[in-house]
Design an enzyme around this catalytic site. Structure first.
Site, short mmCIF file in Angstrom:
data_model
loop_
_atom_site.label_atom_id
_atom_site.label_comp_id
_atom_site.label_asym_id
_atom_site.label_seq_id
_atom_site.Cartn_x
_atom_site.Cartn_y
_atom_site.Cartn_z
N ASN A 42 0.82 -1.21 0.00
CA ASN A 42 0.00 0.00 0.00
C ASN A 42 0.86 1.26 0.00
OD1 ASN A 42 -2.32 -1.53 0.07
ND2 ASN A 42 -2.65 -1.29 2.27
N LEU B 76 -4.65 11.16 13.32
CA LEU B 76 -5.80 11.29 14.22
C LEU B 76 -7.12 11.02 13.51
CD1 LEU B 76 -4.61 14.63 15.89
CD2 LEU B 76 -4.20 12.29 16.72
N GLY C 57 -10.22 11.47 11.39
CA GLY C 57 -10.92 12.65 10.91
C GLY C 57 -10.45 13.96 11.53
N THR D 20 -9.71 1.80 5.04
CA THR D 20 -8.69 0.77 5.18
C THR D 20 -7.28 1.28 4.90
OG1 THR D 20 -10.28 -0.94 4.58
CG2 THR D 20 -7.97 -1.51 4.42
N ALA D 21 -7.09 2.01 3.81
CA ALA D 21 -5.73 2.38 3.39
C ALA D 21 -5.41 3.84 3.65
CB ALA D 21 -5.55 2.07 1.91
N ALA D 22 -6.19 4.51 4.47
CA ALA D 22 -5.98 5.95 4.67
C ALA D 22 -4.58 6.23 5.23
CB ALA D 22 -7.04 6.51 5.62
N GLY D 23 -4.18 5.47 6.25
CA GLY D 23 -2.88 5.71 6.86
C GLY D 23 -1.73 5.44 5.91
N ASP D 24 -1.83 4.38 5.12
CA ASP D 24 -0.76 4.06 4.18
C ASP D 24 -0.70 5.07 3.05
OD1 ASP D 24 -0.01 1.77 5.61
OD2 ASP D 24 -1.47 0.53 4.57
N SER E 188 -8.57 8.84 -0.77
CA SER E 188 -8.59 7.37 -0.66
C SER E 188 -9.77 6.86 0.14
CB SER E 188 -7.28 6.86 -0.04
OG SER E 188 -7.24 7.09 1.36
N SER F 266 -7.78 2.31 -4.01
CA SER F 266 -8.39 3.60 -3.67
C SER F 266 -7.41 4.76 -3.75
CB SER F 266 -8.96 3.54 -2.25
OG SER F 266 -7.93 3.56 -1.28
#
Length: 286
Positions: free
Chosen positions: A32, A202, A204, A230-234, A264, A273
């Site tokens: 990712n 953090l 949102g 799911t992939a927001a952090g990556d 994403s 995404s």
């Protein structure tokens, strides 16, 4: 490979629920972040392993199709790593990871140190054995390469790995696991005893950046209606690495990475995404 089930509400222990959709999507934190960085405009090489099962070629192709150099991606006997992911209608998720071929990456293979030495940054995660993570971090430090560590799945970290980390990027839960502090500001201050820079994501609420000798900075998230986080952090980390490599000041780099993550979460899936650079630029400008 991410095995993703979409449900109205995630099942509780012992409960069976009906899902509305199932997808197999190339994923894994390393994949990712590699794809996110490549789509954001970075030149990316992946070091890791896939299995000799049916998923292996699909995972390799997904990286190559996104412009990631897979010369350092090994094929190991047995299954590829998988993640079983349940996504609810609020965009929240729960994940079970089975390492598979990832578990064979216990050190660097011939050519890997040269690949690391040629990089501007090394992105590390904890879905490989700790011995492999440490080997990569040692090589990066030996060649003056910036190391960016996402401490996930969350676990206590060896002092040596923290000493080899230039930028630590945990989410709130991971920061609490590492420090025992629930409040992000206190957690960031505690982490600065071990690493020179920290970004705590953090959700949102955006992200908190802290560095030794500087005032903390909070950067808001992009306001969106989340479909799948799911992939927001990556996505955030991959875009942040590219922005940092281009010399953007950290607040601007964080805002650019937040724009990428905001795109994403409006789309289903993990690697599928992740936005292209032009999309990030448009979102950041707008």
């Amino acid at each position: 490979m991410d095995l993703v089930v979409y449900v109205p509400v995630a099942p509780r222990l012992g409960e069976t629920v009906s899902g509305r959709e199932f997808r197999t999507v190339p994923g894994g934190k390393g994949t990712n972040q590699a794809i996110a960085a490549a789509r954001a405009g970075g030149r990316v090489t992946m070091i890791g392993a896939v299995g000799d099962d049916d998923f292996g070629p699909r995972l390799r192709a997904a990286l190559a199709d996104s412009g990631v150099d897979t010369a350092g991606l090994r094929t190991a006997p047995g299954p590829s790593g998988i993640a079983h992911i349940v996504v609810d209608d609020e965009g929240g998720n729960s994940i079970v990871v089975v390492p598979g071929a990832n578990g064979t990456v216990t050190g660097l293979a011939p050519g890997d140190e040269k690949r690391i030495a040629a990089a501007g940054a090394l992105l590390l995660q904890l879905e490989l054995p700790m011995a492999g993570v440490l080997a990569g971090a040692r090589a990066a430090r030996a060649h003056g390469v910036r190391t960016v560590l996402t401490p996930a799945p969350a676990r206590p970290l060896p002092d040596e790995l923290l000493a080899l980390t230039d930028l630590l990027v945990p989410n709130e839960h991971e920061a609490e696991v590492l420090t025992g502090e629930r409040e992000p500001g206190r957690a960031a201050r505690a982490l600065l005893d071990a690493v020179p820079e920290v970004v705590i994501t953090l959700g949102g609420a955006g992200s908190l950046y802290a560095a030794r000798g500087a005032e903390p900075v909070t950067v808001p998230a992009t306001r969106v209606r989340a479909v799948d986080t799911t992939a927001a952090g990556d996505t955030f980390v991959g875009a942040l690495a590219v922005a940092g490599g281009e010399g953007r000041p950290m607040p601007a780099a964080l805002a650019w990475a937040a724009a990428a993550a905001g795109i994403s979460v409006c789309r289903p899936g993990a690697s599928s995404s992740m936005p292209e650079r032009a999309e990030i630029e448009a979102a950041a400008a707008g």
